[in-house]
Design a protein around this motif. Structure first.
Motif, PDB file in Angstrom:
ATOM      1  N   UNK A   5      36.396  40.309  37.698  1.00  0.00           N
ATOM      2  CA  UNK A   5      36.233  41.463  38.501  1.00  0.00           C
ATOM      3  C   UNK A   5      36.373  41.152  39.908  1.00  0.00           C
ATOM      4  N   UNK A   6      36.440  39.747  40.168  1.00  0.00           N
ATOM      5  CA  UNK A   6      36.463  39.317  41.749  1.00  0.00           C
ATOM      6  C   UNK A   6      38.033  39.827  42.113  1.00  0.00           C
ATOM      7  N   UNK A   7      39.043  39.610  41.157  1.00  0.00           N
ATOM      8  CA  UNK A   7      40.389  40.130  41.347  1.00  0.00           C
ATOM      9  C   UNK A   7      40.406  41.374  41.784  1.00  0.00           C
ATOM     10  N   UNK A   8      39.790  42.320  41.114  1.00  0.00           N
ATOM     11  CA  UNK A   8      39.665  43.791  41.345  1.00  0.00           C
ATOM     12  C   UNK A   8      38.883  44.017  42.828  1.00  0.00           C
ATOM     13  N   UNK A   9      38.047  43.172  43.031  1.00  0.00           N
ATOM     14  CA  UNK A   9      37.405  43.471  44.400  1.00  0.00           C
ATOM     15  C   UNK A   9      38.088  43.224  45.445  1.00  0.00           C
ATOM     16  N   UNK A  10      39.043  42.213  45.197  1.00  0.00           N
ATOM     17  CA  UNK A  10      39.816  41.512  46.120  1.00  0.00           C
ATOM     18  C   UNK A  10      41.126  42.666  46.383  1.00  0.00           C
ATOM     19  N   UNK A  11      41.557  43.097  45.250  1.00  0.00           N
ATOM     20  CA  UNK A  11      42.563  43.876  45.430  1.00  0.00           C
ATOM     21  C   UNK A  11      42.128  45.310  46.403  1.00  0.00           C
ATOM     22  N   UNK A  12      40.892  45.596  45.923  1.00  0.00           N
ATOM     23  CA  UNK A  12      40.321  46.971  46.632  1.00  0.00           C
ATOM     24  C   UNK A  12      40.108  46.877  48.016  1.00  0.00           C
ATOM     25  N   UNK A  13      39.762  45.486  48.286  1.00  0.00           N
ATOM     26  CA  UNK A  13      39.741  45.268  49.643  1.00  0.00           C
ATOM     27  C   UNK A  13      40.943  44.861  50.520  1.00  0.00           C
ATOM     28  N   UNK A  14      42.077  44.939  49.962  1.00  0.00           N
ATOM     29  CA  UNK A  14      43.369  44.706  50.503  1.00  0.00           C
ATOM     30  C   UNK A  14      44.189  43.419  50.326  1.00  0.00           C
ATOM     31  N   UNK A  15      43.505  42.610  49.444  1.00  0.00           N
ATOM     32  CA  UNK A  15      44.094  41.194  49.290  1.00  0.00           C
ATOM     33  C   UNK A  15      44.940  41.285  48.249  1.00  0.00           C
ATOM     34  N   UNK A  16      45.880  40.360  48.341  1.00  0.00           N
ATOM     35  CA  UNK A  16      46.869  40.391  46.924  1.00  0.00           C
ATOM     36  C   UNK A  16      46.266  39.590  46.114  1.00  0.00           C
ATOM     37  N   UNK A  17      46.366  39.721  44.769  1.00  0.00           N
ATOM     38  CA  UNK A  17      45.668  39.359  43.586  1.00  0.00           C
ATOM     39  C   UNK A  17      46.971  38.696  42.448  1.00  0.00           C
ATOM     40  N   UNK A  18      46.877  37.584  42.146  1.00  0.00           N
ATOM     41  CA  UNK A  18      47.858  37.110  41.107  1.00  0.00           C
ATOM     42  C   UNK A  18      47.097  37.037  39.832  1.00  0.00           C
ATOM     43  N   UNK A  19      47.480  37.923  38.915  1.00  0.00           N
ATOM     44  CA  UNK A  19      46.739  37.839  37.597  1.00  0.00           C
ATOM     45  C   UNK A  19      47.258  37.065  36.755  1.00  0.00           C
ATOM     46  N   UNK A  20      46.594  36.315  35.935  1.00  0.00           N
ATOM     47  CA  UNK A  20      46.961  35.247  35.059  1.00  0.00           C
ATOM     48  C   UNK A  20      46.679  35.602  33.630  1.00  0.00           C
ATOM     49  N   UNK A  21      46.072  36.586  33.379  1.00  0.00           N
ATOM     50  CA  UNK A  21      45.558  37.238  32.254  1.00  0.00           C
ATOM     51  C   UNK A  21      45.829  38.782  32.000  1.00  0.00           C
ATOM     52  N   UNK A  22      45.242  39.305  30.990  1.00  0.00           N
ATOM     53  CA  UNK A  22      45.349  40.664  30.702  1.00  0.00           C
ATOM     54  C   UNK A  22      43.927  41.239  31.241  1.00  0.00           C
TER      55      UNK A  22
END
Length: 100
Positions: A3-20
């Motif tokens: 969920x760190x990736x989700x939190x980053x996206x919600x805060x305006x950061x780009x997220x590169x998702x390596x899984x599902x």
């Protein structure tokens, strides 16, 4: 894929998702399939940074969409109660996946 990736996206950061992950459809997430794909997407994002001026509204739409497309469940009581969503069956199937 946490969920760190989700939190980053919600805060305006780009997220590169390596899984599902459930949040991969957020506009600031980039699903990648291999290292070459990751390199290309990073390069593209450096050349043209995504617009985040409407981030609050984007996040609101994202969260509403997420909530509308999920079932609320209490797995502890799933085996004890009968209900229209058949959580008992869901619980049994999850147990099969992880415990058998």
């Amino acid at each position: 894929t946490s969920t760190v990736g989700m939190e980053a996206a919600l805060s305006g950061k780009l997220v590169y998702v390596l899984g599902n992950v459930f949040y991969s459809y957020h506009p600031l997430c980039r699903k990648v399939v291999n290292f070459q794909d990751l390199k290309e997407k990073i390069k593209k994002d450096i050349e043209k940074r995504p617009e985040i001026s409407g981030l609050q509204e984007t996040n609101l739409r994202f969260i509403v969409s997420y909530l509308r497309n999920n079932l609320s469940a209490d797995m502890l009581s799933a085996e004890k109660k009968e209900d229209k969503n058949d959580y008992k069956l869901v619980c049994r199937e999850i147990k099969k996946l992880f415990l058998e």
